[in-house]
Motif scaffolding. Structure first.
Motif, PDB file in Angstrom:
ATOM      1  N   GLN A 238      83.327  36.281  61.111  1.00  0.00           N
ATOM      2  CA  GLN A 238      83.958  37.578  61.347  1.00  0.00           C
ATOM      3  C   GLN A 238      85.125  37.816  60.395  1.00  0.00           C
ATOM      4  O   GLN A 238      85.337  38.932  59.914  1.00  0.00           O
TER       5      GLN A 238
ATOM      6  N   PRO B 259      79.086  32.094  71.023  1.00  0.00           N
ATOM      7  CA  PRO B 259      78.022  33.110  71.046  1.00  0.00           C
ATOM      8  C   PRO B 259      77.225  33.066  72.343  1.00  0.00           C
ATOM      9  O   PRO B 259      77.059  32.008  72.958  1.00  0.00           O
ATOM     10  N   ARG B 260      76.707  34.220  72.732  1.00  0.00           N
ATOM     11  CA  ARG B 260      76.006  34.311  74.010  1.00  0.00           C
ATOM     12  C   ARG B 260      74.776  33.418  74.081  1.00  0.00           C
ATOM     13  O   ARG B 260      74.492  32.819  75.125  1.00  0.00           O
ATOM     14  N   ASP B 261      74.029  33.304  72.980  1.00  0.00           N
ATOM     15  CA  ASP B 261      72.832  32.466  73.027  1.00  0.00           C
ATOM     16  C   ASP B 261      73.182  30.989  73.194  1.00  0.00           C
ATOM     17  O   ASP B 261      72.514  30.252  73.928  1.00  0.00           O
TER      18      ASP B 261
ATOM     19  N   THR C 244      81.641  31.397  64.280  1.00  0.00           N
ATOM     20  CA  THR C 244      81.587  32.833  64.549  1.00  0.00           C
ATOM     21  C   THR C 244      82.877  33.505  64.107  1.00  0.00           C
ATOM     22  O   THR C 244      82.861  34.574  63.475  1.00  0.00           O
TER      23      THR C 244
ATOM     24  N   SER D 117      75.991  29.849  74.619  1.00  0.00           N
ATOM     25  CA  SER D 117      76.512  29.725  75.976  1.00  0.00           C
ATOM     26  C   SER D 117      75.381  29.667  76.991  1.00  0.00           C
ATOM     27  O   SER D 117      75.411  28.858  77.931  1.00  0.00           O
TER      28      SER D 117
ATOM     29  N   VAL E  28      81.922  32.498  76.652  1.00  0.00           N
ATOM     30  CA  VAL E  28      81.854  33.728  75.868  1.00  0.00           C
ATOM     31  C   VAL E  28      83.260  34.258  75.589  1.00  0.00           C
ATOM     32  O   VAL E  28      83.563  34.707  74.471  1.00  0.00           O
TER      33      VAL E  28
ATOM     34  N   SER F 242      80.418  26.379  67.269  1.00  0.00           N
ATOM     35  CA  SER F 242      79.815  27.717  67.217  1.00  0.00           C
ATOM     36  C   SER F 242      80.883  28.803  67.327  1.00  0.00           C
ATOM     37  O   SER F 242      80.795  29.829  66.645  1.00  0.00           O
TER      38      SER F 242
END
Length: 270
Positions: A260, A218-220, A256, A222, A213, A252
């Motif tokens: 951004q 992304p958290r999902d 990301t 990871s 992270v 990913s």
């Protein structure tokens, strides 16, 4: 007539392979892989003679000019032995690289090889622990992780110290590297990916999830990676990531970041 390379400045110390069973296995691995053969560090020609019997073009690079000349005279016209420095030599496109790697040059030779374009496969004799690490056994090293999206590493066998003269203080391993037909990432992203791998190995965190992270994954994504690695095991670390995990995590994080960067900035309040 073989053109000569500029000789290198490296010392000539090397442990020569004398076990014909191991030499035969090296030859089998090369036979199964099409393409011209390149041997780095031919020495007295123990392996070279077997490779020459395959009937394919063989190029040898040997830092010892005397040995290179003697071996070149002994072998057939399809074999070209040149004096030169491995670290200054570029493998031909589509070639199979063979080397009983001098132990004192292991890391620079591996870095040189993995950064060189075009070659197809490599059959290498390395120190046992180095061969295990490069194959990702017990966890991947940073160097292996940096190369995994484009190369596959496999450990073929352990070679006892008694197979060499002079006898080294440690055993060796037979490592095979094959360039992936379809890389897991675009080669154009290699430099960026390798810097990212360094940042992952150097990150501090309370676990692999936290490290990923922090590195923009992304958290999902990871969560999914860590969950798959954690089944029946201790808490995973970056060294436990598999080739596909590294590629997915990097892609990913990259996507990301790009998303951004494209997002419009909110107007400042007045």
């Amino acid at each position: 007539m073989c053109a000569q390379l500029r000789p290198g400045r490296h010392e000539l110390g090397q442990n020569f392979l004398v076990d014909h069973r191991v030499i035969g296995r090296v030859t089998e691995l090369v036979r199964d892989r099409p393409g011209p053969i390149l041997e780095w560090g031919t020495g007295s020609g123990a392996i070279t003679e077997y490779l020459a019997d395959l009937g394919r073009p063989v190029e040898g690079i040997e830092v010892d000019g005397r040995r290179a000349e003697q071996l070149g005279r002994r072998l057939g016209p399809h074999v070209c032995i040149r004096q030169g420095d491995i670290l200054r030599h570029a493998p031909p496109a589509g070639s199979i690289v063979v080397s009983n790697v001098p132990f004192h040059l292991t890391t620079p030779i591996l870095r040189h090889l993995l950064s060189a374009p075009g070659w197809r496969s490599a059959v290498l004799i390395l120190q046992w622990e180095v061969a295990r690490k490069r194959a990702g056994i017990g966890g991947a090293t940073q160097l292996t992780a940096q190369s995994w999206p484009w190369f596959e590493f496999s450990l073929d066998q352990r070679i006892p110290a008694s197979a060499f003269r002079p006898r080294p203080s440690v055993d060796a391993g037979l490592l095979v590297i094959d360039r992936r037909q379809q890389g897991l990432l675009d080669p154009a992203e290699r430099s960026r990916y390798q810097r990212w791998v360094v940042s992952v190995f150097g990150s501090r965190g309370r676990g692999l999830y936290d490290v990923l992270v922090r590195r923009g994954v992304p958290r999902d994504v990871s969560t999914r990676i860590v969950s798959e690695l954690s089944r029946g095991r201790r808490a995973p670390l970056p060294r436990d990531l598999r080739p596909e995990d590294w590629a997915i995590a990097f892609a990913s994080a990259r996507d990301t970041q790009q998303s951004q960067n494209r997002a419009p900035r909110k107007a400042r309040r007045r």
